[in-house]
Design a protein around this motif. Sequence first.
Motif, PDB file in Angstrom:
ATOM      1  N   MET A   1     -27.154  19.613 -96.582  1.00 42.36           N
ATOM      2  CA  MET A   1     -27.740  19.051 -97.774  1.00 42.36           C
ATOM      3  C   MET A   1     -28.872  18.082 -97.429  1.00 42.36           C
ATOM      4  O   MET A   1     -29.913  18.126 -98.045  1.00 42.36           O
ATOM      5  CB  MET A   1     -26.684  18.349 -98.592  1.00 42.36           C
ATOM      6  CG  MET A   1     -27.263  17.441 -99.644  1.00 42.36           C
ATOM      7  SD  MET A   1     -26.237  17.083-101.034  1.00 42.36           S
ATOM      8  CE  MET A   1     -25.694  18.657-101.526  1.00 42.36           C
ATOM      9  N   LEU A   2     -28.683  17.211 -96.453  1.00 39.59           N
ATOM     10  CA  LEU A   2     -29.741  16.285 -96.045  1.00 39.59           C
ATOM     11  C   LEU A   2     -30.706  16.979 -95.098  1.00 39.59           C
ATOM     12  O   LEU A   2     -30.288  17.677 -94.185  1.00 39.59           O
ATOM     13  CB  LEU A   2     -29.147  15.069 -95.333  1.00 39.59           C
ATOM     14  CG  LEU A   2     -28.254  14.142 -96.148  1.00 39.59           C
ATOM     15  CD1 LEU A   2     -27.605  13.104 -95.254  1.00 39.59           C
ATOM     16  CD2 LEU A   2     -29.048  13.477 -97.253  1.00 39.59           C
TER      17      LEU A   2
ATOM     18  N   LEU B   1     -21.025   9.674 -97.237  1.00 42.58           N
ATOM     19  CA  LEU B   1     -21.481   8.333 -96.886  1.00 42.58           C
ATOM     20  C   LEU B   1     -20.312   7.387 -97.086  1.00 42.58           C
ATOM     21  O   LEU B   1     -19.632   7.446 -98.114  1.00 42.58           O
ATOM     22  CB  LEU B   1     -22.661   7.925 -97.780  1.00 42.58           C
ATOM     23  CG  LEU B   1     -23.259   6.554 -97.479  1.00 42.58           C
ATOM     24  CD1 LEU B   1     -24.776   6.607 -97.573  1.00 42.58           C
ATOM     25  CD2 LEU B   1     -22.709   5.497 -98.427  1.00 42.58           C
ATOM     26  N   TYR B   2     -20.084   6.519 -96.088  1.00 40.74           N
ATOM     27  CA  TYR B   2     -18.955   5.588 -96.124  1.00 40.74           C
ATOM     28  C   TYR B   2     -19.438   4.154 -96.222  1.00 40.74           C
ATOM     29  O   TYR B   2     -20.424   3.772 -95.588  1.00 40.74           O
ATOM     30  CB  TYR B   2     -18.105   5.731 -94.858  1.00 40.74           C
ATOM     31  CG  TYR B   2     -17.439   7.070 -94.736  1.00 40.74           C
ATOM     32  CD1 TYR B   2     -16.324   7.390 -95.499  1.00 40.74           C
ATOM     33  CD2 TYR B   2     -17.926   8.025 -93.853  1.00 40.74           C
ATOM     34  CE1 TYR B   2     -15.705   8.628 -95.383  1.00 40.74           C
ATOM     35  CE2 TYR B   2     -17.313   9.263 -93.724  1.00 40.74           C
ATOM     36  CZ  TYR B   2     -16.208   9.552 -94.494  1.00 40.74           C
ATOM     37  OH  TYR B   2     -15.600  10.783 -94.371  1.00 40.74           O
ATOM     38  N   ILE B   3     -18.704   3.356 -96.995  1.00 38.43           N
ATOM     39  CA  ILE B   3     -18.951   1.932 -97.163  1.00 38.43           C
ATOM     40  C   ILE B   3     -17.607   1.236 -97.065  1.00 38.43           C
ATOM     41  O   ILE B   3     -16.652   1.644 -97.738  1.00 38.43           O
ATOM     42  CB  ILE B   3     -19.569   1.639 -98.549  1.00 38.43           C
ATOM     43  CG1 ILE B   3     -20.899   2.377 -98.717  1.00 38.43           C
ATOM     44  CG2 ILE B   3     -19.722   0.145 -98.776  1.00 38.43           C
ATOM     45  CD1 ILE B   3     -21.373   2.467-100.157  1.00 38.43           C
ATOM     46  N   THR B   4     -17.513   0.210 -96.232  1.00 43.54           N
ATOM     47  CA  THR B   4     -16.262  -0.539 -96.163  1.00 43.54           C
ATOM     48  C   THR B   4     -16.378  -1.811 -96.991  1.00 43.54           C
ATOM     49  O   THR B   4     -17.480  -2.250 -97.317  1.00 43.54           O
ATOM     50  CB  THR B   4     -15.877  -0.888 -94.714  1.00 43.54           C
ATOM     51  OG1 THR B   4     -14.528  -1.383 -94.697  1.00 43.54           O
ATOM     52  CG2 THR B   4     -16.791  -1.940 -94.112  1.00 43.54           C
TER      53      THR B   4
ATOM     54  N   LEU C   1     -29.302   9.143-102.693  1.00 45.48           N
ATOM     55  CA  LEU C   1     -28.166  10.071-102.630  1.00 45.48           C
ATOM     56  C   LEU C   1     -27.358   9.906-103.909  1.00 45.48           C
ATOM     57  O   LEU C   1     -27.067   8.788-104.327  1.00 45.48           O
ATOM     58  CB  LEU C   1     -27.292   9.756-101.414  1.00 45.48           C
ATOM     59  CG  LEU C   1     -28.021   9.710-100.072  1.00 45.48           C
ATOM     60  CD1 LEU C   1     -27.080   9.232 -98.984  1.00 45.48           C
ATOM     61  CD2 LEU C   1     -28.617  11.057 -99.739  1.00 45.48           C
ATOM     62  N   ARG C   2     -26.990  11.012-104.507  1.00 44.28           N
ATOM     63  CA  ARG C   2     -26.117  10.984-105.679  1.00 44.28           C
ATOM     64  C   ARG C   2     -24.854  11.755-105.340  1.00 44.28           C
ATOM     65  O   ARG C   2     -24.903  12.741-104.600  1.00 44.28           O
ATOM     66  CB  ARG C   2     -26.802  11.633-106.872  1.00 44.28           C
ATOM     67  CG  ARG C   2     -27.970  10.846-107.376  1.00 44.28           C
ATOM     68  CD  ARG C   2     -28.533  11.462-108.610  1.00 44.28           C
ATOM     69  NE  ARG C   2     -29.701  10.714-109.039  1.00 44.28           N
ATOM     70  CZ  ARG C   2     -30.542  11.127-109.957  1.00 44.28           C
ATOM     71  NH1 ARG C   2     -30.346  12.288-110.551  1.00 44.28           N
ATOM     72  NH2 ARG C   2     -31.561  10.396-110.291  1.00 44.28           N
TER      73      ARG C   2
ATOM     74  N   ALA D   1     -15.815   6.362-100.107  1.00 40.78           N
ATOM     75  CA  ALA D   1     -16.316   7.631 -99.553  1.00 40.78           C
ATOM     76  C   ALA D   1     -17.118   8.320-100.643  1.00 40.78           C
ATOM     77  O   ALA D   1     -16.566   8.692-101.688  1.00 40.78           O
ATOM     78  CB  ALA D   1     -15.158   8.510 -99.105  1.00 40.78           C
ATOM     79  N   ILE D   2     -18.411   8.469-100.405  1.00 40.61           N
ATOM     80  CA  ILE D   2     -19.276   9.121-101.385  1.00 40.61           C
ATOM     81  C   ILE D   2     -19.552  10.540-100.919  1.00 40.61           C
ATOM     82  O   ILE D   2     -20.144  10.746 -99.858  1.00 40.61           O
ATOM     83  CB  ILE D   2     -20.596   8.342-101.571  1.00 40.61           C
ATOM     84  CG1 ILE D   2     -20.274   6.929-102.069  1.00 40.61           C
ATOM     85  CG2 ILE D   2     -21.525   9.089-102.536  1.00 40.61           C
ATOM     86  CD1 ILE D   2     -21.461   5.998-102.073  1.00 40.61           C
ATOM     87  N   ARG D   3     -19.091  11.501-101.688  1.00 41.81           N
ATOM     88  CA  ARG D   3     -19.322  12.916-101.405  1.00 41.81           C
ATOM     89  C   ARG D   3     -20.712  13.253-101.931  1.00 41.81           C
ATOM     90  O   ARG D   3     -20.932  13.314-103.153  1.00 41.81           O
ATOM     91  CB  ARG D   3     -18.275  13.798-102.051  1.00 41.81           C
ATOM     92  CG  ARG D   3     -16.824  13.379-101.825  1.00 41.81           C
ATOM     93  CD  ARG D   3     -16.452  13.198-100.380  1.00 41.81           C
ATOM     94  NE  ARG D   3     -15.045  12.777-100.277  1.00 41.81           N
ATOM     95  CZ  ARG D   3     -14.474  12.352 -99.198  1.00 41.81           C
ATOM     96  NH1 ARG D   3     -15.166  12.274 -98.071  1.00 41.81           N
ATOM     97  NH2 ARG D   3     -13.211  12.002 -99.181  1.00 41.81           N
ATOM     98  N   ILE D   4     -21.647  13.410-101.024  1.00 40.49           N
ATOM     99  CA  ILE D   4     -23.048  13.605-101.401  1.00 40.49           C
ATOM    100  C   ILE D   4     -23.225  14.966-102.073  1.00 40.49           C
ATOM    101  O   ILE D   4     -22.888  15.998-101.502  1.00 40.49           O
ATOM    102  CB  ILE D   4     -23.964  13.484-100.172  1.00 40.49           C
ATOM    103  CG1 ILE D   4     -23.791  12.112 -99.525  1.00 40.49           C
ATOM    104  CG2 ILE D   4     -25.424  13.742-100.552  1.00 40.49           C
ATOM    105  CD1 ILE D   4     -24.400  12.004 -98.134  1.00 40.49           C
TER     106      ILE D   4
END
Length: 145
Positions: free
Chosen positions: A1-2, A41-44, A88-89, A127-130
């Motif tokens: 995708m990217l 994409l991960y964010i803690t 990113l969405r 956890a963002i599923r792009i």
Amino acid sequence: MLSDSERSFLADRRVAHLATADRRAAPHVVPVCFAISGGTLYITIDDKPKRRGDTRLKRLRNISENPAVAVVVDRYDEDWARLGWVMLRGRAEILEGGAEHDDAQALLRARYAQLAAMAIAERPVIAIRIERSLSWGDLSVPATG
């Protein structure tokens, strides 16, 4: 995708801006540290002070109500020919534990040395599923030698 250029640009940048919205579509944007693995994409949630009492962070409450999110990673430069951004969405999930949570925390610790001194193992991971990427401008990154 990217695309390769988007992936390189994201790897070179250190800060993203996470946009969430509650069930009434009221927006909320915060700067975040991030790491990408595959199409996620991960964010803690780190130890920096963010809240009062035991109230859950607004970004986590919003994701629980409305998992549609956007992330923007950009570069500003006084030379406007160097401006660039990637948006990113996708759909966000809150990981409270498990293998993916632990792998994401390890990935984030490897990317940000500051996290080594923080007790993030028990903290949630976003956890963002792009689902879609958009980009604009100069996405080049400096050559490393």
